[in-house]
Design a protein around this motif. Sequence first.
Motif, PDB file in Angstrom:
ATOM      1  N   TYR A  86     -18.565   5.086  75.472  1.00  0.00           N
ATOM      2  CA  TYR A  86     -19.020   5.113  74.082  1.00  0.00           C
ATOM      3  C   TYR A  86     -19.946   3.942  73.788  1.00  0.00           C
ATOM      4  CZ  TYR A  86     -18.965   4.666  69.010  1.00  0.00           C
ATOM      5  OH  TYR A  86     -19.345   4.520  67.704  1.00  0.00           O
ATOM      6  N   ALA A 105     -20.395  10.617  68.345  1.00  0.00           N
ATOM      7  CA  ALA A 105     -19.175  11.056  67.660  1.00  0.00           C
ATOM      8  C   ALA A 105     -18.201  11.689  68.646  1.00  0.00           C
ATOM      9  CB  ALA A 105     -19.537  12.039  66.552  1.00  0.00           C
ATOM     10  N   ARG A 106     -18.724  12.460  69.586  1.00  0.00           N
ATOM     11  CA  ARG A 106     -17.858  13.101  70.580  1.00  0.00           C
ATOM     12  C   ARG A 106     -17.178  12.071  71.475  1.00  0.00           C
ATOM     13  NH1 ARG A 106     -17.521  14.623  75.656  1.00  0.00           N
ATOM     14  NH2 ARG A 106     -19.453  13.539  76.200  1.00  0.00           N
ATOM     15  N   ASP A 153     -14.421  10.358  69.592  1.00  0.00           N
ATOM     16  CA  ASP A 153     -13.265  11.251  69.507  1.00  0.00           C
ATOM     17  C   ASP A 153     -12.481  11.252  70.824  1.00  0.00           C
ATOM     18  OD1 ASP A 153     -13.653  11.996  66.906  1.00  0.00           O
ATOM     19  OD2 ASP A 153     -14.826  13.789  67.390  1.00  0.00           O
ATOM     20  N   ARG A 154     -13.182  11.137  71.921  1.00  0.00           N
ATOM     21  CA  ARG A 154     -12.496  11.101  73.211  1.00  0.00           C
ATOM     22  C   ARG A 154     -11.650   9.836  73.346  1.00  0.00           C
ATOM     23  NH1 ARG A 154     -16.004  12.007  78.601  1.00  0.00           N
ATOM     24  NH2 ARG A 154     -16.362   9.747  78.425  1.00  0.00           N
ATOM     25  N   ARG A 167     -10.307   8.260  70.792  1.00  0.00           N
ATOM     26  CA  ARG A 167      -9.176   8.477  69.891  1.00  0.00           C
ATOM     27  C   ARG A 167      -8.123   9.374  70.534  1.00  0.00           C
ATOM     28  NH1 ARG A 167     -11.784  10.445  66.169  1.00  0.00           N
ATOM     29  NH2 ARG A 167     -11.947   8.705  64.699  1.00  0.00           N
ATOM     30  N   HIS A 168      -8.569  10.441  71.150  1.00  0.00           N
ATOM     31  CA  HIS A 168      -7.617  11.361  71.773  1.00  0.00           C
ATOM     32  C   HIS A 168      -6.901  10.726  72.961  1.00  0.00           C
ATOM     33  CE1 HIS A 168     -10.238  14.854  70.090  1.00  0.00           C
ATOM     34  NE2 HIS A 168      -9.451  14.324  69.169  1.00  0.00           N
ATOM     35  N   ASP A 186     -13.811   3.701  63.809  1.00  0.00           N
ATOM     36  CA  ASP A 186     -14.355   4.905  63.193  1.00  0.00           C
ATOM     37  C   ASP A 186     -14.921   4.607  61.814  1.00  0.00           C
ATOM     38  OD1 ASP A 186     -14.922   7.674  63.102  1.00  0.00           O
ATOM     39  OD2 ASP A 186     -13.121   8.017  61.912  1.00  0.00           O
TER      40      ASP A 186
END
Length: 254
Positions: free
Chosen positions: A107, A130-131, A134-135, A137-138, A165
């Motif tokens: 990122y 953004a993707r 999100d990765r 975060r997941h 975020d």
Amino acid sequence: MSEWLVLTLAMAAVCAVVVLVTTLRHRRVGDDDDPSETPDVIEYMTMMIGVVYAIVLGLAIAGVWEARNAAEDHVRAEAQALHEVSERVRVYPADVRDRIRADVDAYVGHVTTTEWQSMADRGELTDEGARLLDRVRHAVTDYEPADEFEAQAYQPLMDQVMAADQARGARADSTEATMPAVVWFGLITGGLVTLGMIFALQIRRTARELILAGLFSALIAFLLFLIWDFDAPYSRGVATTAEPFLELFPHLDR
């Protein structure tokens, strides 16, 4: 063409216009014209217009400077939050720790290269950024702590991801121009009126008055350029850089 070269040319052009108009106006004035007979009300109006315009310029400069500092704070907060994520996962198993750190690095690497260029060119963030966030975060949320020690680290990690975020969202908002078009209309119109009042005072074609008029017009052009330059924190001359990311993730700057 460099922005500073454009500024130099603009200041020179403004000075040239003021000197040229003053010279042409002086040639059309009769020999019986007396500049000392300028009505007091014109001098008072000129003084008040100059004071009001100076206040407006000062407020505009303060506004864009504050927005630029806020943009730097958003970048610093985002970089610090991601750095905390990368450091705090040390309590997790090696495979989980390495996966999360790899996602954070991916990122950050995207932000400092592709996304930063997108902000400079188009004034917007990328979907890929953004993707990748999100990765991250997941990767943090999907892991189930195996013991109490890991469980204690879980919520702080989630807080740091949330902080990153939020900082990213604030960074997206600060890519837009601070000054609305109507404010620019007022600044430019006010500058023209202020310069126009120079001629209402019936300045003469002496070297001293021409130099002062030229310097005054150049100063207004410089201040307007300064506001314009600070109005886009990520894309113009004195732009906010990705240095906080590179300082906290030095291994990516290679």
